[in-house]
Design a protein around this motif. Sequence first.
Motif, PDB file in Angstrom:
ATOM      1  N   GLY A  77      39.303  38.121  47.189  1.00  0.00           N
ATOM      2  CA  GLY A  77      38.537  39.274  47.653  1.00  0.00           C
ATOM      3  C   GLY A  77      37.709  39.917  46.569  1.00  0.00           C
ATOM      4  O   GLY A  77      36.545  40.282  46.789  1.00  0.00           O
ATOM      5  N   VAL A  78      38.252  40.054  45.373  1.00  0.00           N
ATOM      6  CA  VAL A  78      37.517  40.693  44.277  1.00  0.00           C
ATOM      7  C   VAL A  78      36.315  39.836  43.877  1.00  0.00           C
ATOM      8  O   VAL A  78      35.216  40.343  43.640  1.00  0.00           O
ATOM      9  N   VAL A  79      36.502  38.516  43.803  1.00  0.00           N
ATOM     10  CA  VAL A  79      35.383  37.630  43.464  1.00  0.00           C
ATOM     11  C   VAL A  79      34.303  37.708  44.545  1.00  0.00           C
ATOM     12  O   VAL A  79      33.104  37.793  44.240  1.00  0.00           O
ATOM     13  N   ALA A  80      34.712  37.701  45.816  1.00  0.00           N
ATOM     14  CA  ALA A  80      33.745  37.804  46.906  1.00  0.00           C
ATOM     15  C   ALA A  80      33.035  39.152  46.891  1.00  0.00           C
ATOM     16  O   ALA A  80      31.820  39.228  47.138  1.00  0.00           O
ATOM     17  N   ALA A  81      33.762  40.225  46.588  1.00  0.00           N
ATOM     18  CA  ALA A  81      33.153  41.553  46.532  1.00  0.00           C
ATOM     19  C   ALA A  81      32.111  41.637  45.435  1.00  0.00           C
ATOM     20  O   ALA A  81      31.019  42.195  45.624  1.00  0.00           O
ATOM     21  N   ALA A  82      32.445  41.095  44.257  1.00  0.00           N
ATOM     22  CA  ALA A  82      31.492  41.120  43.144  1.00  0.00           C
ATOM     23  C   ALA A  82      30.213  40.365  43.512  1.00  0.00           C
ATOM     24  O   ALA A  82      29.100  40.806  43.192  1.00  0.00           O
ATOM     25  N   GLU A  83      30.365  39.228  44.190  1.00  0.00           N
ATOM     26  CA  GLU A  83      29.189  38.472  44.609  1.00  0.00           C
ATOM     27  C   GLU A  83      28.375  39.246  45.640  1.00  0.00           C
ATOM     28  O   GLU A  83      27.129  39.284  45.574  1.00  0.00           O
ATOM     29  N   LEU A  90      42.809  46.422  47.333  1.00  0.00           N
ATOM     30  CA  LEU A  90      41.702  47.256  47.811  1.00  0.00           C
ATOM     31  C   LEU A  90      41.131  48.101  46.679  1.00  0.00           C
ATOM     32  O   LEU A  90      39.910  48.282  46.579  1.00  0.00           O
ATOM     33  N   ALA A  91      42.010  48.635  45.828  1.00  0.00           N
ATOM     34  CA  ALA A  91      41.542  49.440  44.700  1.00  0.00           C
ATOM     35  C   ALA A  91      40.677  48.614  43.757  1.00  0.00           C
ATOM     36  O   ALA A  91      39.692  49.107  43.195  1.00  0.00           O
ATOM     37  N   ALA A  92      41.046  47.344  43.576  1.00  0.00           N
ATOM     38  CA  ALA A  92      40.256  46.473  42.701  1.00  0.00           C
ATOM     39  C   ALA A  92      38.875  46.214  43.292  1.00  0.00           C
ATOM     40  O   ALA A  92      37.876  46.185  42.565  1.00  0.00           O
ATOM     41  N   ILE A  93      38.803  46.025  44.601  1.00  0.00           N
ATOM     42  CA  ILE A  93      37.505  45.842  45.258  1.00  0.00           C
ATOM     43  C   ILE A  93      36.669  47.106  45.119  1.00  0.00           C
ATOM     44  O   ILE A  93      35.469  47.056  44.828  1.00  0.00           O
ATOM     45  N   ALA A 100      37.908  36.065  36.707  1.00  0.00           N
ATOM     46  CA  ALA A 100      37.721  37.463  37.075  1.00  0.00           C
ATOM     47  C   ALA A 100      36.271  37.885  36.836  1.00  0.00           C
ATOM     48  O   ALA A 100      35.665  37.481  35.840  1.00  0.00           O
ATOM     49  N   PRO A 101      35.703  38.694  37.722  1.00  0.00           N
ATOM     50  CA  PRO A 101      34.336  39.188  37.503  1.00  0.00           C
ATOM     51  C   PRO A 101      34.259  40.002  36.210  1.00  0.00           C
ATOM     52  O   PRO A 101      35.244  40.612  35.777  1.00  0.00           O
ATOM     53  N   ALA A 102      33.093  40.020  35.611  1.00  0.00           N
ATOM     54  CA  ALA A 102      32.912  40.731  34.351  1.00  0.00           C
ATOM     55  C   ALA A 102      33.251  42.215  34.481  1.00  0.00           C
ATOM     56  O   ALA A 102      33.728  42.833  33.538  1.00  0.00           O
TER      57      ALA A 102
END
Length: 426
Positions: free
Chosen positions: A86-92, A157-160, A67-69
């Motif tokens: 999706g969340v990992v890609a969004a953080a990047e 979506l909320a997590a992104i 999980a991203p920090a």
Amino acid sequence: MNGGHGRRAQRDVVVTGIGAVTPVGNTAPDTWSALAAGISGIGRISTFDPGSFSVRIAGQVRDLPDAPAAMDLSRWELLTRAGRFGVVAAAEAVADAGGFAAHHEPGNRGVFVGGHVGRPEPEELAQIGLVRRRSAGAEIHRRDPESTLRCDQGVDLAAIAEVAGCRGPISGISTACASATHAIGEAMRRIQAGEITMAVAGGQDSLTTWLDVSGFALLGALTTRYNDDPTRASRPFDAERDGFVLGEGSVLMVLEDRRIAEVRGARILGRVSGYASTMNAYRITDSPPDGGGSITAMANAIADAGVEPDAVDCVYAHGTSTPGNDISETAAIKKVFGAHAYELLVTSPKSMTGHLTAGAGALNVLGALYGFRDGLVTPTINLEHPDPKLDLDYVPNHARASEVSTAVVNSFAFGGTNASLVLEAP
């Protein structure tokens, strides 16, 4: 003209960051490096034991990052497999865009992500069926309350939005294989109109469960010939193609109002300048042999961008490796571009990753954007046997050095939905 948008006074939309979790890399640069090198990420399915299935291969994400920090771990636990991609890609993508927080108010930041509508995990569906068989339907399956959240697309979506600090409009788009392309196009429209100044957009999906694999296999859509030679299985435009290969992953990007991106000194990867979508109204799983609505989608996207067809250098094709789709798309390209079709480079990243379904269009956008930067067009691998019906330049087997300034991205989905984007070099 799609949605009545033409080349009038409107905001330019640019891409300033990109993130990816795919079968060929867990970051955008790693994904690009593999695509440019013609490396396949297709192998034996690992999410379940496929031994009794007619299809035992897929393009799967290996060794998913943590999980991203910035991610609340309690929310991470609620995410679907696709949602975690999706969340990992969004953080990047957010990190890659760099330092936009002071330039975009949270309420002016949107999230537009293509994905499939949530559902219970196949294991839970099997358990429900088992309980009902044992009790003749009299016993109620007791669900974990949190399982409802785990199959809700809105949680992903909320997590992104949390990772990107977005408090503006959020939209989950589910139009099968065209989802990511629609999501990027709709985000572009909102920024052009001045409703928002920044968006995280793209797609995510993971249809490599036993339920999905068996369903697509029963439809006859998947190749069954390469279970023992998986890297050769996805072969768009090849005469021996006989079906697509399922894939999974996510590609997300940061779109911005160009004026703000330039003020803050952002690195611009490319401009999203045209978008259109259409419907075939033909068959659910087949594309019209003459190209159908994909012709109008490409033509309208090009017109929306305000460029001439002859200005397009490359088409990042839907290119699924099914007999019908590749014929239909080739016919559509010829209709839209005329004689110029034979000067185009046409390529399909699905030859290396398999079909990322709702995330597929965003993978094509990644290829185009990095291709602008490096002067390279990714190959269509496994194109070993020319099909006399398919006579365009599909960049067979090896990447091609080429200074591309304008590219078209295509996505044509089950159900007959078509979407096309026009991208321009920065």
